[in-house]
Design a protein around this motif. Structure first.
Motif, short mmCIF file in Angstrom:
data_model
loop_
_atom_site.label_atom_id
_atom_site.label_comp_id
_atom_site.label_asym_id
_atom_site.label_seq_id
_atom_site.Cartn_x
_atom_site.Cartn_y
_atom_site.Cartn_z
N ILE A 15 43.92 29.43 55.81
CA ILE A 15 43.47 29.09 57.17
C ILE A 15 44.69 28.71 58.03
O ILE A 15 44.76 29.05 59.21
CB ILE A 15 42.42 27.95 57.14
CG1 ILE A 15 41.18 28.40 56.36
CG2 ILE A 15 42.03 27.54 58.55
CD1 ILE A 15 40.06 27.37 56.28
N ASP A 35 52.94 20.81 54.49
CA ASP A 35 52.37 21.44 53.28
C ASP A 35 53.23 21.04 52.09
O ASP A 35 54.42 20.73 52.22
CB ASP A 35 52.34 22.98 53.41
CG ASP A 35 51.31 23.61 52.48
OD1 ASP A 35 50.27 24.09 52.97
OD2 ASP A 35 51.54 23.62 51.24
N ASP A 54 53.62 15.72 50.66
CA ASP A 54 52.31 15.52 50.06
C ASP A 54 51.50 14.56 50.95
O ASP A 54 52.00 13.48 51.30
CB ASP A 54 52.54 14.90 48.67
CG ASP A 54 51.29 14.86 47.84
OD1 ASP A 54 50.19 14.78 48.41
OD2 ASP A 54 51.41 14.90 46.60
N TYR A 154 34.98 19.10 43.99
CA TYR A 154 35.36 19.54 45.35
C TYR A 154 34.20 19.31 46.33
O TYR A 154 34.41 18.78 47.43
CB TYR A 154 35.72 21.02 45.27
CG TYR A 154 35.95 21.73 46.57
CD1 TYR A 154 37.17 21.62 47.24
CD2 TYR A 154 34.97 22.56 47.14
CE1 TYR A 154 37.41 22.31 48.43
CE2 TYR A 154 35.21 23.25 48.32
CZ TYR A 154 36.41 23.13 48.95
OH TYR A 154 36.63 23.82 50.12
N LYS A 158 34.16 16.87 49.56
CA LYS A 158 33.90 17.33 50.93
C LYS A 158 32.77 16.52 51.57
O LYS A 158 32.88 16.09 52.71
CB LYS A 158 33.53 18.83 50.94
CG LYS A 158 34.69 19.76 50.69
CD LYS A 158 35.69 19.74 51.82
CE LYS A 158 36.79 20.78 51.68
NZ LYS A 158 37.92 20.57 52.59
P1 NAD Z 1 44.50 27.22 50.61
O1 NAD Z 1 44.41 26.81 49.20
O2 NAD Z 1 44.93 28.60 50.96
O3 NAD Z 1 45.43 26.21 51.41
C1 NAD Z 1 45.49 24.83 51.14
C2 NAD Z 1 46.91 24.39 51.44
O4 NAD Z 1 46.97 22.98 51.21
C3 NAD Z 1 47.93 25.05 50.50
O5 NAD Z 1 48.96 25.66 51.25
C4 NAD Z 1 48.46 23.88 49.67
O6 NAD Z 1 49.82 24.00 49.33
C5 NAD Z 1 48.21 22.70 50.61
N1 NAD Z 1 48.09 21.44 49.88
C6 NAD Z 1 47.39 21.20 48.76
N2 NAD Z 1 47.54 19.94 48.37
C7 NAD Z 1 48.36 19.35 49.27
C8 NAD Z 1 48.90 18.05 49.41
N3 NAD Z 1 48.64 17.09 48.51
N4 NAD Z 1 49.71 17.80 50.47
C9 NAD Z 1 50.02 18.77 51.36
N5 NAD Z 1 49.53 20.02 51.27
C10 NAD Z 1 48.71 20.32 50.25
O7 NAD Z 1 43.07 26.93 51.26
P2 NAD Z 1 42.48 27.43 52.64
O8 NAD Z 1 41.54 28.53 52.34
O9 NAD Z 1 43.52 27.61 53.65
O10 NAD Z 1 41.59 26.17 52.97
C11 NAD Z 1 41.96 25.21 53.94
C12 NAD Z 1 40.83 24.21 54.06
O11 NAD Z 1 39.61 24.89 54.33
C13 NAD Z 1 40.58 23.41 52.78
O12 NAD Z 1 40.26 22.10 53.14
C14 NAD Z 1 39.39 24.09 52.16
O13 NAD Z 1 38.65 23.19 51.41
C15 NAD Z 1 38.62 24.52 53.39
N6 NAD Z 1 37.70 25.63 53.14
C16 NAD Z 1 38.19 26.84 52.74
C17 NAD Z 1 37.29 27.86 52.47
C18 NAD Z 1 37.75 29.21 52.02
O14 NAD Z 1 36.92 30.05 51.61
N7 NAD Z 1 39.04 29.52 52.08
C19 NAD Z 1 35.92 27.65 52.63
C20 NAD Z 1 35.48 26.39 53.01
C21 NAD Z 1 36.38 25.38 53.29
#
Ligand code: NAD
Ligand code: SER
Length: 342
Positions: A15, A35, A54, A154, A158
């Motif tokens: 995202i 990140d 982090d 998870y 949420k």
């Molecule tokens: P993703 O896994 O591609 O990205 C998550 C990012 O968070 C990664 O780049 C990771 O390095 C970073 N991250 C993880 N732990 C961290 C920490 N402790 N400190 C700093 N950075 C950290 O996921 P995404 O698809 O981009 O999802 C983004 C958000 O959207 C999340 O909250 C996810 O729960 C939510 N979401 C995603 C989906 C989906 O289908 N992709 C659906 C519903 C909700």
């Protein structure tokens, strides 16, 4: 003078890529990207600063506060559902404690500069928990208030963070002698599974759909980990970004909820396989069903009711199932493949 900025956590994720790309084509916003991993180089030039760190690290967050004046937070950092199930303690630390840290940071910022801090939070259909596939078929399109019994770490994270956000925005320090609003304007979307043409996911349980497609585009065989009858809602990434930005821009007076369902289409895994094969006829897509992961997907609704989002802030996805593949995913994946080969 501290610089007024928008903070994006988890900026290097799927995202994050879509959101930074979107902002880069819009009126200028100074973005601070945070990140665990270094931000992709092509995104860095669109950001005022990109920080590797982090969200659980309080010292790092304090440093951010001293350097920047944060007016909006897109809090994307999280461990997704499958990964969280393997490392539940780490998931709780990042998904809950990390979110609490950022809500506190938003409050502190609002107190400093005297303006509301918008806090955008991508929640998920994982916040739901239906007992089994039969119950899910009976339930049909579920509203935000139904079936709030998540079966994953998870999903619990949420759901709780949605409540924390509501607390910060609506009931903050209600027993204090001088209760005052926190200054945090929390807004959450319950996303379905997301499919991007630019990035492939990892660590999620809705990943079978994007994995099927990306494997086909790379000419690699793929075994889907759920059976063909499994159904959950999905959405193309541009609509996910559009929803997030529209919710951020919505007039606060029009928002009757803090958490909104959004959805676009609800194909079965078998229909996704057929659609991928229509565009990539040579693709080899089989099934190797992982029952525990399938049970997780079966605990998520087949469809969600997103009427409040449509009524309150004009939510309307651009892509349905067929147009998402035809007009966005397939051409986008082909372009990305050409760029990486060229
Ligand atoms: P993703 O896994 O591609 O990205 C998550 C990012 O968070 C990664 O780049 C990771 O390095 C970073 N991250 C993880 N732990 C961290 C920490 N402790 N400190 C700093 N950075 C950290 O996921 P995404 O698809 O981009 O999802 C983004 C958000 O959207 C999340 O909250 C996810 O729960 C939510 N979401 C995603 C989906 C989906 O289908 N992709 C659906 C519903 C909700
Ligand atoms: N798509 C995400 C996952 O599968 C749900 O938020 O984890």
């Amino acid at each position: 003078m501290r610089k007024p900025v928008v903070l994006i956590t988890g900026a290097n994720g799927e995202i994050g890529h879509g959101l930074i790309d979107y902002f880069s084509h819009q009126t200028h916003q100074d973005i601070v990207a945070l990140d665990l991993h270094p931000l992709d180089e092509q995104l860095q030039r669109h950001c005022h600063a990109s920080i590797v760190g982090d969200i659980v690290d309080q010292n790092l967050l304090q440093r951010l506060v001293s350097e920047f004046e944060i007016h909006a937070i897109y809090h994307l950092a999280a461990l997704l559902s499958t990964r969280a199930e393997y490392t539940p303690d780490a998931a709780h630390a990042v998904n809950v404690n990390g979110t609490l840290n950022l809500l506190k940071l938003a409050h502190e910022q609002a107190r400093w500069h005297g303006n509301t801090v918008k806090f955008l939070f991508p929640s998920s259909i994982a916040a739901y928990g239906l007992p089994d596939r039969a119950a899910k078929t009976d339930a049909g399109r579920v509203t935000e208030t139904e079936f709030a019994f998540p079966r994953t770490m998870y999903g619990c994270n949420k759901l709780y963070c949605e409540q924390l956000g509501r607390y910060f925005s609506d009931h903050f320090r209600q027993l204090a002698q001088d209760p005052a609003p926190s200054g945090v304007d929390f807004r959450a979307l319950r996303y379905p599974g997301l499919i991007s043409a630019q990035t492939a996911p990892s660590g999620g349980t809705s990943d079978y759909a994007p994995e099927m497609l990306h494997a086909a585009a790379r000419g690699e065989p793929y075994n889907c980990f759920v059976d063909p009858e499994v159904v959950i809602p999905f959405m193309a990434m541009p609509d996910a970004i559009d929803g997030l930005v529209r919710l951020a821009e919505a007039d606060a007076g029009k928002l009757r909820q803090r958490v909104y369902n959004v959805t676009a289409f609800s194909p079965s895994a078998g229909q996704i396989r057929e659609e991928v094969l229509r565009h990539f006829p040579d693709a080899q897509i089989g099934y190797e069903v992982d029952l525990p992961r399938t049970r997780i997907v079966d605990s998520w609704p087949a469809d969600v009711n997103d009427t409040p989002a449509r009524q309150d802030w004009g939510w309307a996805p651009r892509y349905d199932f067929e147009s998402a593949f035809r007009d966005y995913l397939v051409p986008g994946i082909s372009r990305t493949a050409q760029q990486s080969h060229g």
